[in-house]
Design a protein around this motif. Sequence first.
Motif, PDB file in Angstrom:
ATOM      1  N   HIS A  93      95.968  10.793   5.505  1.00 13.14           N
ATOM      2  CA  HIS A  93      96.046   9.493   6.503  1.00 13.14           C
ATOM      3  C   HIS A  93      97.133   8.790   5.939  1.00 13.14           C
ATOM      4  O   HIS A  93      97.086   8.533   4.430  1.00 13.14           O
ATOM      5  CB  HIS A  93      94.635   8.918   6.327  1.00 13.14           C
ATOM      6  N   HIS A 124      86.530  13.441  11.497  1.00  8.20           N
ATOM      7  CA  HIS A 124      85.759  13.557  10.415  1.00  8.20           C
ATOM      8  C   HIS A 124      84.254  13.924  10.748  1.00  8.20           C
ATOM      9  O   HIS A 124      83.744  13.319  11.588  1.00  8.20           O
ATOM     10  CB  HIS A 124      85.733  12.096   9.555  1.00  8.20           C
ATOM     11  N   HIS A 178      96.960   9.470  11.704  1.00  5.52           N
ATOM     12  CA  HIS A 178      97.258   8.301  12.240  1.00  5.52           C
ATOM     13  C   HIS A 178      98.987   8.183  12.074  1.00  5.52           C
ATOM     14  O   HIS A 178      99.583   8.603  12.894  1.00  5.52           O
ATOM     15  CB  HIS A 178      96.777   7.024  11.507  1.00  5.52           C
ATOM     16  N   ASP A 196      88.750  10.896  15.398  1.00  2.00           N
ATOM     17  CA  ASP A 196      88.451  10.393  14.214  1.00  2.00           C
ATOM     18  C   ASP A 196      87.104  10.357  13.925  1.00  2.00           C
ATOM     19  O   ASP A 196      86.577  11.196  13.303  1.00  2.00           O
ATOM     20  CB  ASP A 196      89.074   9.052  14.183  1.00  2.00           C
ATOM     21  N   HIS A 248      92.132  15.837  14.442  1.00  2.00           N
ATOM     22  CA  HIS A 248      91.684  14.530  13.234  1.00  2.00           C
ATOM     23  C   HIS A 248      90.174  14.275  13.566  1.00  2.00           C
ATOM     24  O   HIS A 248      90.029  13.297  14.624  1.00  2.00           O
ATOM     25  CB  HIS A 248      92.606  13.598  13.383  1.00  2.00           C
TER      26      HIS A 248
END
Length: 326
Positions: free
Chosen positions: A196, A18, A220, A277, A16
């Motif tokens: 998500h 970005h 999450h 993240d 996870h």
Amino acid sequence: TDLDSFITGLPKAELHLHIEGSLEPELMFELARRNGVEIPFATVEDVRAAYDFSNLQDFLDIYYAGAGVLQTRKDFHDLAAAYFARAAADGVVHAEIMFDPQTHTDRGIPFEEVIEGLLSAMAEAEVKFGMTSKLILSFLRHLSEEAAFEVLAMAEPWLDRIEAVGLDSSEVGHPPVKFAQVFAAARAKGLKLTAHAGEEGPPEYVYQALDLLHVDRIDHGNRSLEDPVLVDRLAGMGMTLTVCPLSNLKLCVVDDLGNHPIDRMLALGLKATINSDDPAYFGGYIGDNFKAVAEARGLDREEIVTLARNSFTGSFLPPAQIAAHL
Ligand code: ADE
Ligand code: ZN
């Protein structure tokens, strides 16, 4: 400490991340200069000072503005190359990275520039660090499902180099059901699915991700813990949750890392993993996330090993490659 070096040395996968969230202020300034783009900050310190968020939307507003400095294929290459170098130093041997094409195509950057820059950095990371990686194309959920279909069509020539689709951006008010048809279309094209859910949104959104999107992974998933029936279901099906402790702290999903539910998730039988993240915005890469939450919650080595193992079993690698990492 001993535990810190144990964590760094432990091979792990990041599930996870970005890539736009790995844009460090130093690179933001360099790209702003290179591309002649204005940014509303005078110094790197000013940028870091602005990273004080009280919720997801606060962060997203700054994150989308920061992404404005990314213009060329080389920019996307440099962004991803910096992430891979940082991740390799933390013991990451496999990374599944999300990118948000709409953040770029909506300001006139061709999809090709974005993806070719990322792909060239991925190939380089395999040679330089022996790190494997996969791409997850994420739809922005504050935009329409029709817009998501347009991105999927744009991606068509590269579908053999995209592993999965994801769903990110503003969660509350944009439930998974809004994207049921485009997820079905992606699934029909052989793509894996993640979304998500349960970061700020209620357990109902996690149910929708399972029942209406048929996701392979939940990003999450924290708020699942409010619903014991949902917890049993996620545990029973072995659903992987990609948990992000420092993100949870910075976005006020938890009030204190000392109250982070990571060990409770494991105790409940959930396949939790640790991820960064948006590391440039939340104060640390995957190693920092492991170390901070291990310290705050007093995790033992067995729990840390379980979290690292879960990152491989929850990855989109083929079974033989997963087995080779266990
Ligand atoms: N985009 C980047 N990071 C995100 C997060 N944590 N939640 C939703 N959208 C995001
Ligand atoms: Zn995320």
